[in-house]
Design an enzyme around this catalytic site. Sequence first.
Site, short mmCIF file in Angstrom:
data_model
loop_
_atom_site.label_atom_id
_atom_site.label_comp_id
_atom_site.label_asym_id
_atom_site.label_seq_id
_atom_site.Cartn_x
_atom_site.Cartn_y
_atom_site.Cartn_z
N THR A 133 0.85 -1.19 0.00
CA THR A 133 0.00 0.00 0.00
C THR A 133 0.89 1.24 0.00
O THR A 133 2.11 1.15 0.14
CB THR A 133 -0.93 0.03 1.22
OG1 THR A 133 -0.14 0.05 2.42
CG2 THR A 133 -1.84 -1.21 1.24
N GLU A 134 0.27 2.38 -0.16
CA GLU A 134 1.04 3.62 -0.11
C GLU A 134 1.52 3.88 1.32
O GLU A 134 0.88 3.48 2.29
CB GLU A 134 0.20 4.80 -0.60
CG GLU A 134 -1.01 5.12 0.25
CD GLU A 134 -1.74 6.35 -0.25
OE1 GLU A 134 -1.06 7.34 -0.60
OE2 GLU A 134 -2.98 6.33 -0.29
N MET A 135 2.65 4.55 1.40
CA MET A 135 3.23 4.85 2.71
C MET A 135 2.91 6.29 3.09
O MET A 135 2.94 7.19 2.25
CB MET A 135 4.75 4.65 2.68
CG MET A 135 5.38 4.67 4.07
SD MET A 135 7.17 4.53 4.00
CE MET A 135 7.59 6.16 3.44
N PHE A 136 2.60 6.47 4.35
CA PHE A 136 2.25 7.80 4.85
C PHE A 136 3.40 8.33 5.69
O PHE A 136 3.88 7.66 6.61
CB PHE A 136 0.96 7.72 5.68
CG PHE A 136 -0.23 7.30 4.87
CD1 PHE A 136 -0.97 8.24 4.19
CD2 PHE A 136 -0.58 5.97 4.77
CE1 PHE A 136 -2.07 7.86 3.43
CE2 PHE A 136 -1.67 5.58 4.02
CZ PHE A 136 -2.41 6.53 3.34
N LYS A 158 -11.34 5.00 13.48
CA LYS A 158 -10.77 5.71 14.62
C LYS A 158 -9.51 6.42 14.14
O LYS A 158 -9.03 6.18 13.02
CB LYS A 158 -10.45 4.76 15.77
CG LYS A 158 -9.57 3.58 15.37
CD LYS A 158 -9.40 2.61 16.54
CE LYS A 158 -8.57 1.39 16.11
NZ LYS A 158 -8.41 0.42 17.23
N ASP A 207 -6.83 0.58 6.94
CA ASP A 207 -7.16 -0.56 7.80
C ASP A 207 -8.61 -0.98 7.64
O ASP A 207 -9.42 -0.89 8.57
CB ASP A 207 -6.86 -0.24 9.26
CG ASP A 207 -5.39 -0.42 9.59
OD1 ASP A 207 -4.63 -0.82 8.68
OD2 ASP A 207 -4.99 -0.15 10.72
#
EC number: 2.7.11.1
Length: 704
Positions: free
Chosen positions: A107-110, A157, A174
């Site tokens: 997935t893309e990284m934040f 959340k 998630d």
Amino acid sequence: MMGPKANAAAAGDLPEYAEVDPTGRYGRYNDVLGKGASKTVYRAFDEYQGMEVAWNQVKLHDFLQSPEDLERLYCEIHLLKTLKHRNIMKFYTSWVDVSRRNINFITEMFTSGTLRQYRQKHMRVNIWAVKHWCRQILSGLLYLHSHDPPIIHRDLKCDNIFVNGNQGEVKIGDLGLAAILRKSHAVHCVGTPEFMAPEVYEEEYNELVDIYSFGMCVLEMVTFEYPYSECTHPVQIYKKVISGTKPEALYKVKDPMVRQFVEKCLATASRRLSARELLKDPFLQVDDLVFCPGDGDYSLMNYLRQPYLEHAYSNVSMMSNGLSESIDEDTPTEDRWDCEDDDIKADGIDLFNGHEDEPLGNVDITIKGRKSEDGSIFLRLRIADNDGHVRNIYFPFDIEADTALSVATEMVAELDITDHEVTRIAEMIDGEVSALVPDWRPGPGIEESQDTTYCHNCGSNVSSCGSLYAYMSSAARGCQCAELHGRFEEITFQANGEQTDLQDSGGSSDDGGGQTQHVKDQEAVHSNGFVQMGRRGPPDQFCFSSFQEQSCSPRHYEYDTSLQAKGFDMKHEVKMAKYKARKMAHLRRAIHPSLDFDNLNGERRMKSSLNKLQSFHIGKNHNFRIPTCERSPGARDAEEDPDIFNLAYHSRHPDPGAQRARHCEVDAQSSPDLMFTARSYYTGAQLPTNLPRTKSVTLNAVDA
């Protein structure tokens, strides 16, 4: 010269991959970005795109004893593959590693971690930033809930919302607990107790449970407290939620608007608003707030946010009679937006332009350029949306004096462009200029030196007409950068739609009665300093008409004799107006020699029944009426009255309301047959930067 041993030593200093995907594209490092109960997230690298990504790894043996968990994991992977939204985590690929008994997906990284971590790291955040995050989260939820059947997250959340701090964007991730609502209600009680709605415990709920969780996220963002942190056991949380007791953190919120917004999210299921309705809540309407720069604040951000204007005001100057020479706070002005200093300090300044629920991807921006033999560059920026509205903006670019960012900033300041980022337009200009001039080196657009001063007359927050009016006013005559104003020519048209009506709201015919005319074969298009007459033809053909096509041979003039007593030389002013019109026509003909003006005039002469009087406004004081074109001799009736030219004298500072009344109102839905386009525009010579410009131009259709 480096030998093989040196190369091997240098390669040995580089960090090695701990694991590589089957295609060899992604390599995983041992750096752990996050770790949950059954999933570990590592830092990885995409060698094809040259960017860092997130390597999510789940051990299969953790799910061998729990088929439900394994099914939930597959659900997450499947959802990530199908979901495409700017506020949903991007998914790239997945595979099963049989030898290691792992399931991996990329997935893309934040860069800034979760929203909870980001909020705890940055304690001093203005409420407008929180609103910006809320709009993005709701936009992602609206996308999920708009599916058929709807998709509910069920575990929303702050720990499952991720942030790219360098861009201020948040995305929902998630989705392991997300479920497709195949029936009217879901039947499983899952999630985090502190964020679970009361109906979840009853195992009878719908997608509105995500709104309840979103309200708890907002509460955590503004209070830094986990919901129900006063409870020490999940059973205590359960009892409070079922009984309808709100968390104590809610009563610590001092801002009544924030508290009211959170309470709307935490309302009972029957009264709870949807994501679409919350996006329209007044609390989140940051785009409707007025932008007022602080004392002496004339940074680039002044251009990034402009106040919202109604369509009727988009082509008219909002400057009032009290046009000031500066925008300093101690100088009284009537055209400045009213803002109280206390409101600015309390609420901050909105730096987030554009509606977050309307993706920028719906707007297509392209640029095209041409380099002439003398080295001058002329560019066209095309902005089109899904509704068929197209804006073509033409402007010259001086590679010696201009930079992409300065031109983009000037464009946003002069034209009514509020939905597009300055940096994005600047990057496109840089790319096109670099393609035309290989030696071009992109540079900053604003010199950040103390000697560089901001021209107060350039900062119009109203519209393109407002900027042009300020430029031509007496307050701007001494402006050092005034020669830059009016470099942009804008052409707007509708790619598809209904028939366009052109209305004259302020002009009067010869008998004195104001009438509205529907022009079916011509369309007036306003721009900075020029008038373009639309003619019948497909949108992909473009032409510019010149003022020479307008007949400038008045039979007689009618004006107030009291003007002579004031020293007003009517004949001189008329001669000057005719000279300017002829001069503009010659310039147009010289700049665009490829245009077939004779053929264009022939087409117009064929439409003798539509010979309308046109009105153009030169300067601030004089308004002349001229006929559109001369009719062919055979088409004239013997009883037809001669063309009359009415001249009216205006005060030095005309009323903005009267100016708006003289502007023609174009219906939003235009016909393809009436589109104004530019044929063979790039075949002509480049537009010189010192081209003479009229101060403001308007076209009105009235009875002949």
